[in-house]
Scaffold this active site. Structure first.
Site, mmCIF file in Angstrom:
data_model
loop_
_atom_site.group_PDB
_atom_site.id
_atom_site.type_symbol
_atom_site.label_atom_id
_atom_site.label_comp_id
_atom_site.label_asym_id
_atom_site.label_seq_id
_atom_site.Cartn_x
_atom_site.Cartn_y
_atom_site.Cartn_z
ATOM 1 N N ARG A 79 181.171 175.308 -85.152
ATOM 2 C CA ARG A 79 179.913 175.493 -85.870
ATOM 3 C C ARG A 79 178.703 175.334 -84.963
ATOM 4 N NH1 ARG A 79 177.881 178.763 -88.078
ATOM 5 N NH2 ARG A 79 179.894 178.949 -89.122
ATOM 6 N N LYS A 99 155.149 178.234 -82.040
ATOM 7 C CA LYS A 99 155.732 178.032 -83.374
ATOM 8 C C LYS A 99 157.252 178.098 -83.261
ATOM 9 C CE LYS A 99 151.678 179.991 -85.659
ATOM 10 N NZ LYS A 99 151.142 181.088 -86.487
ATOM 11 N N LYS A 147 140.948 177.506 -79.373
ATOM 12 C CA LYS A 147 141.144 178.166 -80.662
ATOM 13 C C LYS A 147 139.963 177.875 -81.577
ATOM 14 C CE LYS A 147 145.377 178.518 -82.194
ATOM 15 N NZ LYS A 147 145.766 179.910 -81.841
ATOM 16 N N GLU A 178 140.235 182.173 -78.198
ATOM 17 C CA GLU A 178 140.503 182.965 -79.401
ATOM 18 C C GLU A 178 139.176 183.371 -80.026
ATOM 19 O OE1 GLU A 178 143.472 181.725 -82.598
ATOM 20 O OE2 GLU A 178 141.551 181.276 -83.553
ATOM 21 N N ASP A 210 142.133 187.665 -82.649
ATOM 22 C CA ASP A 210 142.882 187.173 -83.806
ATOM 23 C C ASP A 210 142.543 187.926 -85.089
ATOM 24 O OD1 ASP A 210 144.749 185.327 -84.921
ATOM 25 O OD2 ASP A 210 143.078 184.250 -85.825
#
Length: 282
Positions: A102, A137, A169, A199, A220
């Site tokens: 597994r 992410k 950002k 950004e 963005d």
């Protein structure tokens, strides 16, 4: 050319996954129904089309359980695979093989799924100069593996962590007070090998940012028309990166605007696992 990951990087993650699966007493089922001396031959087979990634992860899962298990690859990471195709042959103690099964399949299926999704979009935009990039992410603790899978699928990697580069950002801009203040401080802080990216959400922000000559600009959530205008404004003076709500369907349109990079978070946070199975052959 895809470079393999050193085993020392892979082993801690595989070891942790095996310990999680084995729990406090090991594989109760196999210990109960299979005699210790029984050996088996099995194959890892593709159930669908895709790109394989993670073979060394699977190999190490079996090896950490039992060094006597023989794992023989039939393909290499980055190869295209078809339903029914044998990816690897495994021979050894039946108990050992089943104890590692597994964990081996979890890693192999997960990483192959990421590689396959990346390859699908990379192929769709291959008529442009744009490249597909991942983000931060990622599954906690498995960033190195998932970013490796993106490379196996023909993509490129963005930052591995907060210490790779300066990426300003929207929240940084809001707290700093303005694009100008954020970039001024970043330029003063960055060492000569540290790149600075910012950004921007609008062409007005972009024009302000360009005055400070950042190395890269993240565009963005812009529509295609705005992206084209942004690429023209940048004029090759910085790397242009598009992000936000990019799918397999609209990626070609985004790439055709002339951006250098397309960053996609879902490649690593919600890609479908590639169906790979373990089949007994004797």
């Amino acid at each position: 050319m895809l470079s393999k990951l050193p085993e020392i990087m892979i082993e801690p993650s595989i070891r942790m996954a095996l310990l999680e699966d084995l729990g406090r007493t090991g594989d109760l089922t196999s210990d109960a129904v299979i005699d210790p001396g029984v050996t088996a031959s099995v194959v890892l087979s593709a159930r669908e089309f895709g790109i394989v990634a993670g073979l060394d992860f699977a190999r190490l899962a079996f090896s950490l359980i039992d060094r006597e298990v023989v794992f023989t690859c039939q393909v290499a990471d980055g190869d295209a695979i078809s339903p029914g195709e044998v990816l690897a042959k495994v021979q050894g103690s039946a108990r050992s093989i089943l104890a590692a099964e597994r964990v081996a399949l979890n890693f192999l299926g997960r990483l192959s799924g990421i590689a396959s999704s990346t390859a699908k979009i990379a192929k769709a935009i291959s008529h442009t100069r744009a490249k597909i990039s991942c983000t931060r992410k990622t599954t906690p603790g498995l960033r190195f593996a998932e970013k490796y899978a993106v490379r196996a699928g023909g993509g490129v990697n963005h930052r591995f962590g907060l210490d790779d580069a300066i990426l300003i950002k929207d929240n940084h801009i809001a707290i700093a007070g303005s694009v100008e203040k954020a970039l001024t401080r970043a330029k003063q802080y960055a060492g000569h090998l540290v790149k600075v990216e910012i950004e921007v959400d609008t062409l007005e922000q972009l024009e302000k940012a360009l005055y400070y000559r950042p190395d890269a600009i993240l565009l963005d959530n812009m529509d295609s028309k705005t992206l084209r205008e942004a690429v023209t404004l940048i004029g090759g003076n910085a790397i242009s990166e598009a992000s936000g709500r990019i799918t397999a369907e609209n990626a070609p349109e985004v790439a055709e605007t002339g951006v250098d990079l397309i960053s996609i978070g879902w490649l690593t946070h919600s890609t479908k696992v590639l169906d790979i199975g373990l089949d007994f052959v004797g």
